[in-house]
Design an enzyme around this catalytic site. Structure first.
Site, PDB file in Angstrom:
ATOM      1  N   ASP A 177       0.900  -1.153   0.000  1.00 51.15           N
ATOM      2  CA  ASP A 177       0.000   0.000   0.000  1.00 51.15           C
ATOM      3  C   ASP A 177       0.935   1.198   0.000  1.00 51.15           C
ATOM      4  O   ASP A 177       1.572   1.497   1.015  1.00 51.15           O
ATOM      5  CB  ASP A 177      -0.874   0.008   1.262  1.00 51.15           C
ATOM      6  CG  ASP A 177      -1.842   1.193   1.261  1.00 51.15           C
ATOM      7  OD1 ASP A 177      -1.527   2.210   0.610  1.00 51.15           O
ATOM      8  OD2 ASP A 177      -2.898   1.107   1.892  1.00 51.15           O
ATOM      9  N   HIS A 178       1.042   1.862  -1.147  1.00 51.26           N
ATOM     10  CA  HIS A 178       2.119   2.845  -1.274  1.00 51.26           C
ATOM     11  C   HIS A 178       1.959   4.012  -0.294  1.00 51.26           C
ATOM     12  O   HIS A 178       2.918   4.712  -0.009  1.00 51.26           O
ATOM     13  CB  HIS A 178       2.276   3.325  -2.716  1.00 51.26           C
ATOM     14  CG  HIS A 178       1.149   4.147  -3.207  1.00 51.26           C
ATOM     15  ND1 HIS A 178       0.024   3.594  -3.741  1.00 51.26           N
ATOM     16  CD2 HIS A 178       0.975   5.477  -3.252  1.00 51.26           C
ATOM     17  CE1 HIS A 178      -0.809   4.556  -4.084  1.00 51.26           C
ATOM     18  NE2 HIS A 178      -0.261   5.707  -3.798  1.00 51.26           N
ATOM     19  N   HIS A 240      -6.027   2.641   1.827  1.00 48.86           N
ATOM     20  CA  HIS A 240      -5.153   3.760   2.227  1.00 48.86           C
ATOM     21  C   HIS A 240      -5.649   4.479   3.482  1.00 48.86           C
ATOM     22  O   HIS A 240      -4.904   4.690   4.434  1.00 48.86           O
ATOM     23  CB  HIS A 240      -5.063   4.798   1.113  1.00 48.86           C
ATOM     24  CG  HIS A 240      -4.658   4.243  -0.206  1.00 48.86           C
ATOM     25  ND1 HIS A 240      -3.672   3.301  -0.338  1.00 48.86           N
ATOM     26  CD2 HIS A 240      -5.103   4.490  -1.456  1.00 48.86           C
ATOM     27  CE1 HIS A 240      -3.531   3.005  -1.622  1.00 48.86           C
ATOM     28  NE2 HIS A 240      -4.391   3.706  -2.310  1.00 48.86           N
TER      29      HIS A 240
END
Ligand code: NAD
Length: 484
Positions: A177-178, A240
Site C-alpha cells: 500500500d504505497h 489507504h
C-alpha cells in the site's frame, strides 16, 4: 540531514508486468534513483517479465524511454543510466501458460535475495504464485510483492490469501500500500512514539476529533469502467485511509517490529464501530470545467458508484471513545491534497477574552503535495496592542527543512521495494489486516446497496456535496479547507 545511505544486499528482482504503466511510471524510475543514490548495489539484477514479445535489448530501450518520460531530465545521469540498463534483462512469459518459466528459473541466482513483484492485474496473482512454485523458480526464501487491489470484498480477499498461502508463507508475502511508504506516514509513528510531547495527549480527553482528507482533482476518465465497479470506498477508504487511521489510532507497539506494529493496527480495525447510514455521504461529480460528469466518464447514466465519500467513524476503545474520526476522499475536488488533521480541544478554561471552539491546536500531517507537518499554536500578536491572541503555524515542511536534499526523499515505491529486499514487512499489510478491513467495509457497502442509495451530485472544483459539510456542522465542527 538525510541519513547516510546503506546499500542493501544484492538481489534479483523480477517485475511481472514490467512493460506496464506502474512499472514504467513508478517502479523502474524508483529503482534507478536507488542505484543513483548508492542504495541498490550494482550486482543487483532486474528482470522484466511480461506477455509481449521482444528480447533484452527491446526491453532496455523501453525502460530508457520510460525513465526519460517519467523522470525530470536533470535527474538522469547518462553514466548511471547505462549502468542501470545493463542490470536489466527480459523474459517473455504468459502468466497463465507454461512457457518462459524455465528461462526465468535459469536467470535466478541462489545466493542473493529473490523478489517477485506482481505488477499485473489481480486475476494473475494466483496463476503467477502457482507457477513460480510449480516451475521451481521461487524457493522458501523468496519474497513476493502483491499490488492492490487485494480483493474486492472479504470473500475475494480471503480466497486470494488462501491461494497465496498454498505457495508462500505469510513472511514471504508483501502486500503493498504505497501510502505506507510515504515519509510523512512513517514520521507519524516517529512523532507519536519517539517524543514525549504528543503521546500523553493522544486520546479522547485532549483530542476533539480527527480529519483525514484524500482529495484529487482528476476524474475517472480513461479508467471509468474499472472505477465504476470499485468506487471511492473500495479504492481509497478500505485500504489507504484505513491504514492511516490505524497509524493514528493504534496503541504504542512494544517495539518497532513488523508483527508488533501490525498487531496494534489490527486491533484498531477490529475496534471500528459499524457506520450508521446518517454518518455516510456519497457523491458523484457533475459536468464542469475539468471535463464530463462522472456518469459520462463511466458511460452509465444509471451508475450508483460514488466518486466521493465522507464518513464519521468511531473507534470503540478506551483511548478513543467519544472522539469522532471524519474521513473524506473524492475526485474532481478543489485541490490535490492528502492531509491528516489532529484537532485538539480548547484549553479547559480561557483566561483571555476569546470565543470557545477555536480549536487552534491542530497537528496537520500532509502527505501530498509537499510532505510535512504543521502545528497550530496560539501566541500573542506582537506589538503594543495589548494581549491579543493570534494562531500561527509551527511549520515543518520537509522540502524547506531539508533544502536541496529534499529531492533525495525517496518515493514511496522505491522505499518499499528496498524494505522488501531488507526483509522488513512493517510497512506492508498482513493478510489478517486486509481481511479485517474488508470485514468492516463489506456491511457498509451492503447497507447502502440495500437502501438503494443514490449518490448526491457535486460541483467539480468544490469540496464535495453539501451534505458532507453537514456531517460536521451538525456536530458543531467544520472541515478543514481543501488546499494544495
Ligand atoms: P498495465 O495494464 O499497464 O500493465 C499490465 C502488465 O501486465 C503489462 O506489462 C502486461 O504485459 C502484463 N500482462 C498482462 N497479461 C499478462 C499475462 N497473461 N502474462 C504476463 N504478463 C501479462 O497495468 P498497471 O497499471 O501497470 O497495473 C499493474 C498492477 O498494479 C495492477 O494490479 C494495478 O491495479 C496495480 N496498480 C497500478 C497503479 C498505476 O498507477 N498504474 C497504481 C496502483 C496499483
Amino acid at each position: 540531514m538525510v541519513a547516510r545511505i546503506i546499500p542493501v544486499d544484492p538481489f534479483d528482482l523480477v517485475i511481472f508486468g514490467g512493460t506496464g504503466d506502474l512499472a514504467r511510471r513508478k517502479i523502474l524510475p524508483g529503482l534507478y534513483r536507488r542505484l543513483a543514490d548508492g542504495q541498490m548495489p550494482p550486482e543487483a539484477r532486474l528482470i522484466g517479465a511480461a506477455r509481449s514479445g521482444g528480447g533484452d535489448s527491446e526491453f532496455r530501450e523501453s525502460v530508457r524511454k520510460a525513465l526519460e518520460e517519467f523522470m525530470p531530465a536533470d535527474a538522469l545521469d547518462q553514466k548511471v543510466l547505462e549502468q542501470f540498463l545493463e542490470m536489466i534483462s527480459y523474459v517473455q512469459i504468459d502468466a497463465k501458460g507454461d512457457k518462459g518459466w524455465a528461462k526465468l528459473r535459469s536467470k535466478m541466482r541462489e545466493d542473493v535475495v529473490n523478489v517477485f513483484y506482481f505488477s499485473v492485474a489481480p486475476s494473475l496473482f494466483e496463476p503467477i504464485a502457482e507457477r513460480l512454485k510449480q516451475h521451481g523458480v521461487a524457493d522458501d526464501e523468496a519474497r513476493i510483492v502483491v499490488e492492490k487491489p487485494f480483493g474486492q470484498d472479504l470473500e475475494t480477499a480471503r480466497a486470494l490469501n488462501a491461494s497465496l498461502a498454498l505457495h508462500f508463507d505469510e513472511t514471504q508475502i508483501y502486500r503493498i500500500d504505497h501510502y505506507l511508504g510515504k515519509e510523512t506516514v512513517q514520521n507519524l509513528m516517529a512523532v507519536r512514539f519517539g517524543n514525549m510531547l504528543f503521546e500523553p495527549l493522544w486520546n479522547s480527553q485532549y483530542i476533539d476529533h480527527i480529519q483525514i482528507t484524500v482529495a484529487e482533482t482528476v476524474g475517472v476518465s480513461g479508467r471509468g469502467e474499472y472505477y465504476d465497479r470499485i468506487g471511492a470506498m473500495r479504492d481509497m477508504v478500505q485500504n489507504h485511509i484505513l491504514q492511516l487511521l490505524c497509524l493514528i489510532a493504534m496503541e504504542p507497539p512494544s517495539r518497532y517490529s513488523p508483527d508488533a506494529v501490525r498487531d496494534e493496527k489490527l486491533k484498531v480495525i477490529r475496534a471500528l464501530d459499524p457506520v450508521e447510514p446518517d454518518d455516510i455521504v456519497r457523491g458523484q461529480y457533475g459536468e464542469g470545467p475539468g471535463g464530463p460528469s462522472y456518469l459520462d466518464d463511466v458511460g452509465d447514466p444509471r451508475s450508483r458508484t460514488e466518486s466521493f465519500i465522507a464518513m464519521r467513524l468511531e473507534v470503540s476503545n478506551w483511548r478513543w471513545a467519544g472522539t469522532p474520526f471524519y474521513l473524506r476522499t473524492g475526485k474532481r475536488l478543489k485541490a490535490r491534497t492528502s492531509e491528516i488533521a489532529i484537532v485538539f480541544k480548547d484549553a479547559p478554561h480561557s483566561i483571555f477574552d476569546v470565543p470557545r471552539g477555536r480549536h487552534s491546536n491542530v497537528l496537520s500531517i500532509r502527505l501530498q503535495p509537499n510532505e510535512g507537518m504543521q502545528l497550530g499554536v496560539t501566541i500573542k500578536e506582537p506589538g503594543p496592542g495589548g494581549m491579543r491572541l493570534i494562531d500561527v503555524p509551527l511549520d515543518m515542511s520537509f522540502a524547506e527543512a531539508l533544502g536541496e536534499r529534499a529531492s533525495e526523499i525517496p518515493d514511496a515505491y522505491e522505499r518499499l521495494i528496498m524494505d522488501v529486499v531488507r526483509g522488513n514487512q512493517t510497512l506492508f499489510m498482513r493478510g489478517d489486516e486486509v481481511e479485517a478491513a474488508w470485514a468492516w467495509t463489506d456491511p457498509v457497502i451492503a447497507g447502502w446497496e440495500a437502501r438503494g442509495h443514490i449518490p448526491s451530485p457535486y460541483d467539480q472544483g468544490s469540496s464535495g456535496p453539501d451534505d458532507a459539510l453537514m456531517l460536521l456542522h451538525r456536530d458543531g465542527r467544520r472541515w478543514r479547507e481543501i488546499r494544495s
